[in-house]
Design an enzyme around this catalytic site. Structure first.
Site, PDB file in Angstrom:
ATOM      1  N   HIS A  33       0.839  -1.206  -0.100  1.00  0.00           N
ATOM      2  CA  HIS A  33       0.021  -0.164   0.107  1.00  0.00           C
ATOM      3  C   HIS A  33       0.778   1.447  -0.020  1.00  0.00           C
ATOM      4  CE1 HIS A  33      -2.572   3.195   1.844  1.00  0.00           C
ATOM      5  NE2 HIS A  33      -3.319   2.822   1.265  1.00  0.00           N
ATOM      6  N   GLU A  69       8.711   5.351  -2.298  1.00  0.00           N
ATOM      7  CA  GLU A  69       9.289   4.472  -3.305  1.00  0.00           C
ATOM      8  C   GLU A  69       9.932   3.195  -2.793  1.00  0.00           C
ATOM      9  OE1 GLU A  69      12.057   6.842  -5.276  1.00  0.00           O
ATOM     10  OE2 GLU A  69      10.671   8.089  -6.398  1.00  0.00           O
ATOM     11  N   LEU A  94      -5.697  -6.891   2.358  1.00  0.00           N
ATOM     12  CA  LEU A  94      -6.674  -7.840   3.012  1.00  0.00           C
ATOM     13  C   LEU A  94      -7.844  -8.241   2.399  1.00  0.00           C
ATOM     14  CD1 LEU A  94      -6.121  -6.719   6.574  1.00  0.00           C
ATOM     15  CD2 LEU A  94      -5.491  -8.911   5.664  1.00  0.00           C
TER      16      LEU A  94
END
Length: 283
Positions: A33, A69, A94
């Site tokens: 994420h 990054e 998830l």
């Protein structure tokens, strides 16, 4: 692999199978994420290192969706430079919400188009048996040494990250059922779910409902908070902040928090297992 085998046996078989898996011109991008939290970023890198070790003959790169990054584009560039023409993406997510359905696929398609590669995306972790097994273990670790309270005066609040996806509540309840329905230890608990952001009920709303008095007496004396989260970051900090508030607001209640999943081997195994049908079908 037999779905009725113990987790350790199935994990061992998965890793043995992957040790011998050779897929020319195919690479893996593990999609995180992205977080500015150094602990969460380190946990993500740890999982990617485990995936890399499970797949010793397949190039593996980390690409973040946002914030830090390497980006997904950078990860795809690195796979192209390593001779890959096909990419299998393993999202460390998830549930199937906005990121899994829109943001990650879009970022992947844009990245592979620039390199002339193809890409397939594995499913989110969801209710993978390794994730459920780990979640149960985290619960038992949290309540270790705590005696059950007589009279059914315990409650379990499962907390999700939150999403505007209309299936968010359904998916979180699915996790609750898969994790806890077979556990005798929580058979008399009151259950509730809540979200940190973007979905209802909020943590405060859910706790207020759990604390409603029955016959003039508080309904619960212990609340176990189970934040269903992968890594440390802003969302877990919000849970901790609310927990501090709840302890102050309801001092007679015992509050117990279940730890996040973290960079456990079960997470890496589940990620690879989710990607296997795409990897094995890519050549």
């Amino acid at each position: 692999m037999n779905c009725h085998e113990p987790q350790s046996h199935r994990s061992g078989k998965l890793r043995k199978f992957c040790e011998e898996l050779v897929l020319p011109e195919t690479g893996v991008v593990v999609v995180g994420h992205g977080t500015a939290n150094p602990v969460g970023a380190a946990e993500t890198k740890n999982i990617v290192a485990q995936v890399d070790a499970i797949l010793p003959n397949i190039p593996v790169e980390l690409g973040y969706l946002e914030v830090i990054e390497p980006t997904i584009e950078m990860a795809v560039e690195r796979l192209a430079a390593r001779g890959c023409k096909k990419v299998v993406a393993l999202p460390i997510l998830l549930f199937a919400a906005g990121h899994a359905k829109q943001d990650v696929p879009q970022a992947l398609q844009e990245a592979v188009a620039r390199q002339g590669l193809s890409v397939t995306q594995a499913d989110p972790l969801g209710l993978h048996e390794q994730v459920i097994s780990l979640a149960r273990r985290r619960f038992y670790e949290a309540i270790e040494g705590l005696a059950p309270i007589e009279g059914g005066s315990e409650a379990l609040l499962v907390i999700g990250r939150g999403s505007s996806d209309p299936t968010a509540s359904h998916q979180l309840w699915g996790f609750v059922r898969s994790t806890y329905s077979s556990m005798v230890r929580v058979a008399k608990h009151r259950f509730a779910i809540s979200f940190v952001a973007a979905a209802k009920p909020t943590m405060s709303e859910a706790v207020d409902q759990l604390m409603l008095e029955i016959n003039g007496r508080p309904s619960v004396r212990r609340v176990v908070l189970h934040p269903h989260l992968l890594f440390h970051g802003h969302v877990e900090n919000q849970v901790e902040k609310y927990l501090e508030k709840a302890r102050s607001q309801f001092p007679s209640v015992e509050w117990v928090k279940v730890a996040r999943l973290g960079a456990a081997p079960e997470v890496a195994d589940a990620l690879v297992d989710r990607g296997l049908r795409y990897l094995c079908g890519s050549n």
